[in-house]
Scaffold this motif. Structure first.
Motif, PDB file in Angstrom:
ATOM      1  N   SER A 141       0.846  -1.190   0.000  1.00 27.04           N
ATOM      2  CA  SER A 141       0.000   0.000   0.000  1.00 27.04           C
ATOM      3  C   SER A 141       0.880   1.239   0.000  1.00 27.04           C
ATOM      4  O   SER A 141       2.092   1.151   0.196  1.00 27.04           O
ATOM      5  N   GLY A 142       0.271   2.375  -0.210  1.00 25.64           N
ATOM      6  CA  GLY A 142       1.014   3.624  -0.297  1.00 25.64           C
ATOM      7  C   GLY A 142       1.140   4.067  -1.740  1.00 25.64           C
ATOM      8  O   GLY A 142       0.590   3.427  -2.642  1.00 25.64           O
ATOM      9  N   GLU A 143       1.864   5.175  -1.928  1.00 23.26           N
ATOM     10  CA  GLU A 143       2.006   5.730  -3.272  1.00 23.26           C
ATOM     11  C   GLU A 143       3.440   6.168  -3.516  1.00 23.26           C
ATOM     12  O   GLU A 143       4.120   6.634  -2.593  1.00 23.26           O
ATOM     13  N   VAL A 144       3.874   6.015  -4.758  1.00 22.18           N
ATOM     14  CA  VAL A 144       5.116   6.645  -5.200  1.00 22.18           C
ATOM     15  C   VAL A 144       4.758   7.552  -6.370  1.00 22.18           C
ATOM     16  O   VAL A 144       4.082   7.122  -7.307  1.00 22.18           O
ATOM     17  N   TYR A 145       5.183   8.809  -6.276  1.00 18.75           N
ATOM     18  CA  TYR A 145       4.942   9.755  -7.369  1.00 18.75           C
ATOM     19  C   TYR A 145       6.264  10.048  -8.058  1.00 18.75           C
ATOM     20  O   TYR A 145       7.271  10.322  -7.398  1.00 18.75           O
ATOM     21  N   PHE A 146       6.240  10.002  -9.371  1.00 20.49           N
ATOM     22  CA  PHE A 146       7.415  10.370 -10.150  1.00 20.49           C
ATOM     23  C   PHE A 146       7.037  11.577 -10.993  1.00 20.49           C
ATOM     24  O   PHE A 146       6.108  11.492 -11.798  1.00 20.49           O
ATOM     25  N   ASP A 147       7.703  12.707 -10.767  1.00 24.33           N
ATOM     26  CA  ASP A 147       7.329  13.945 -11.450  1.00 24.33           C
ATOM     27  C   ASP A 147       5.833  14.214 -11.304  1.00 24.33           C
ATOM     28  O   ASP A 147       5.171  14.611 -12.270  1.00 24.33           O
ATOM     29  N   GLY A 148       5.306  13.947 -10.114  1.00 30.24           N
ATOM     30  CA  GLY A 148       3.902  14.223  -9.848  1.00 30.24           C
ATOM     31  C   GLY A 148       2.916  13.165 -10.312  1.00 30.24           C
ATOM     32  O   GLY A 148       1.735  13.246 -10.027  1.00 30.24           O
ATOM     33  N   MET A 149       3.424  12.153 -11.043  1.00 34.49           N
ATOM     34  CA  MET A 149       2.542  11.083 -11.531  1.00 34.49           C
ATOM     35  C   MET A 149       2.632   9.878 -10.611  1.00 34.49           C
ATOM     36  O   MET A 149       3.729   9.414 -10.323  1.00 34.49           O
ATOM     37  N   PRO A 150       1.487   9.332 -10.179  1.00 36.01           N
ATOM     38  CA  PRO A 150       1.552   8.148  -9.328  1.00 36.01           C
ATOM     39  C   PRO A 150       1.937   6.912 -10.142  1.00 36.01           C
ATOM     40  O   PRO A 150       1.481   6.744 -11.276  1.00 36.01           O
ATOM     41  N   LEU A 151       2.792   6.069  -9.567  1.00 36.41           N
ATOM     42  CA  LEU A 151       3.064   4.780 -10.189  1.00 36.41           C
ATOM     43  C   LEU A 151       1.789   3.951 -10.160  1.00 36.41           C
ATOM     44  O   LEU A 151       1.000   4.037  -9.216  1.00 36.41           O
ATOM     45  N   SER A 152       1.608   3.145 -11.184  1.00 35.62           N
ATOM     46  CA  SER A 152       0.433   2.280 -11.235  1.00 35.62           C
ATOM     47  C   SER A 152       0.649   1.044 -10.368  1.00 35.62           C
ATOM     48  O   SER A 152       1.777   0.639 -10.118  1.00 35.62           O
ATOM     49  N   LYS A 153      -0.432   0.443  -9.904  1.00 34.18           N
ATOM     50  CA  LYS A 153      -0.336  -0.836  -9.186  1.00 34.18           C
ATOM     51  C   LYS A 153      -0.058  -1.968 -10.184  1.00 34.18           C
ATOM     52  O   LYS A 153       0.321  -3.059  -9.805  1.00 34.18           O
ATOM     53  N   ASP A 154      -0.290  -1.689 -11.444  1.00 33.71           N
ATOM     54  CA  ASP A 154      -0.077  -2.683 -12.488  1.00 33.71           C
ATOM     55  C   ASP A 154       1.321  -2.481 -13.087  1.00 33.71           C
ATOM     56  O   ASP A 154       1.563  -1.493 -13.778  1.00 33.71           O
ATOM     57  N   PRO A 155       2.249  -3.409 -12.785  1.00 29.91           N
ATOM     58  CA  PRO A 155       3.650  -3.218 -13.195  1.00 29.91           C
ATOM     59  C   PRO A 155       3.825  -2.919 -14.685  1.00 29.91           C
ATOM     60  O   PRO A 155       4.692  -2.129 -15.059  1.00 29.91           O
ATOM     61  N   ARG A 156       2.974  -3.520 -15.540  1.00 29.45           N
ATOM     62  CA  ARG A 156       3.130  -3.311 -16.985  1.00 29.45           C
ATOM     63  C   ARG A 156       2.910  -1.857 -17.371  1.00 29.45           C
ATOM     64  O   ARG A 156       3.448  -1.377 -18.348  1.00 29.45           O
ATOM     65  N   LYS A 157       2.094  -1.154 -16.568  1.00 25.72           N
ATOM     66  CA  LYS A 157       1.769   0.241 -16.906  1.00 25.72           C
ATOM     67  C   LYS A 157       2.889   1.197 -16.529  1.00 25.72           C
ATOM     68  O   LYS A 157       2.832   2.372 -16.854  1.00 25.72           O
ATOM     69  N   ASN A 158       3.900   0.695 -15.825  1.00 29.94           N
ATOM     70  CA  ASN A 158       4.992   1.569 -15.391  1.00 29.94           C
ATOM     71  C   ASN A 158       6.178   1.555 -16.345  1.00 29.94           C
ATOM     72  O   ASN A 158       7.232   2.080 -16.041  1.00 29.94           O
ATOM     73  N   ARG A 159       5.976   0.961 -17.507  1.00 31.07           N
ATOM     74  CA  ARG A 159       7.070   0.816 -18.461  1.00 31.07           C
ATOM     75  C   ARG A 159       7.693   2.172 -18.817  1.00 31.07           C
ATOM     76  O   ARG A 159       8.910   2.326 -18.825  1.00 31.07           O
TER      77      ARG A 159
END
Ligand code: ADP
Ligand code: ADP
Length: 228
Positions: free
Chosen positions: A57-75
């Motif tokens: 749980s929790g959030e990581v933001y990169f340049d203000g964008m949240p990482l997705s819980k779906d690893p494929r979407k973080n490509r």
């Protein structure tokens, strides 16, 4: 200017709590060193940064964008963060130059010529021009790690993540890798570095974060952490 923000990041492996709610910011151009005992969650946090590991749980933001819980979407986010591992993880059947050219050609779609030019410049930057046609097996650990850094830089990342980059090296080659990292820091690269090299943390870090039992127990400027 915050580049990475961790908000209450938690990670469990079954019953085991690896990260127990981490809050942290990394600002543009900063070198942030994560230190603390083995098993305290540093590497887990680093791997949550680019989605290599999924958070509980929790959030990581990169340049203000949240990482997705779906690893494929973080490509796409993963492409913007270079990562260097303890064990180099170079492709054994490719030369030093080939290892560095691969990402730009296959992921960024650069021509072979452009990829080669970029790779040659990066090999020069890490001081290995004369090793361009060596295979990893014919490079020392320190040289392999410098190629791994060049390979990550070839994707022109905004952030570099280092997971104990010198822990697997012979003592005599640690310095050459730390020097390359120091120069990268001087160039203004934003870096998150998990390390046991306290001299590096003291001299190069802008911000030092101390982990224990999956939590941040202390953070501050190196002199605040080390001269207390
Ligand atoms: P550090 O980088 O501070 O040494 P890690 O983040 O690697 O710590 O590990 C934190 C804890 O999580 C360790 O106790 C480790 O054994 C555990 N851990 C890491 N990965 C896994 C996994 N895939 N399955 C179960 N436990 C894990
Ligand atoms: P500035 O660049 O604003 O002068 P400094 O680097 O001097 O900031 O740091 C001021 C204080 O803020 C120090 O105590 C430092 O440890 C802390 N600090 C720096 N970077 C971070 C960060 N990413 N997260 C939290 N505190 C930080």
């Amino acid at each position: 200017d915050v580049v990475i923000e961790y908000r209450d990041v938690r990670k469990q492996y079954g019953e085991f709590v690896a990260l127990a709610g981490v809050n942290l910011e990394v600002r543009r151009g900063q070198v942030v060193c994560l230190i603390g005992p083995s098993g305290s969650g540093k590497s887990t946090l680093l791997r949550c940064t680019n989605g290599l590991e999924t958070m509980s749980s929790g959030e990581v933001y990169f340049d203000g964008m949240p990482l997705s819980k779906d690893p494929r979407k973080n490509r796409l986010i993963r492409q913007r963060m270079g990562m260097v591992f303890q064990n180099f993880e170079l492709f054994p059947h490719k030369t030093a130059l080939g290892n560095i050219m691969m990402g730009p050609m296959t992921v960024l779609g650069l021509s072979e010529e452009k990829a080669r030019t970029r790779a040659e410049a990066l090999l020069a930057k890490v001081g290995l021009s004369e090793k361009a046609s060596n295979y990893p097996a014919n490079l020392s650990g320190g040289q392999q790690q410098r190629v791994a850094i060049a390979r990550a830089l070839a994707m022109e990342p905004e952030v570099m993540l280092f997971d104990e980059p010198t822990s697997a090296l012979d003592p005599e080659t640690i310095g050459e890798v730390l020097n390359v990292m120091k120069r990268l820091a001087d160039d203004g690269m934003t870096m998150v570095v998990v390390t046991h090299e306290m001299t590096f943390a003291r001299r190069v870090a802008d911000h030092v974060v101390v982990f224990a039992n999956g939590q941040i127990v202390e953070q501050g400027r190196p002199e605040q952490i080390f001269d207390a």
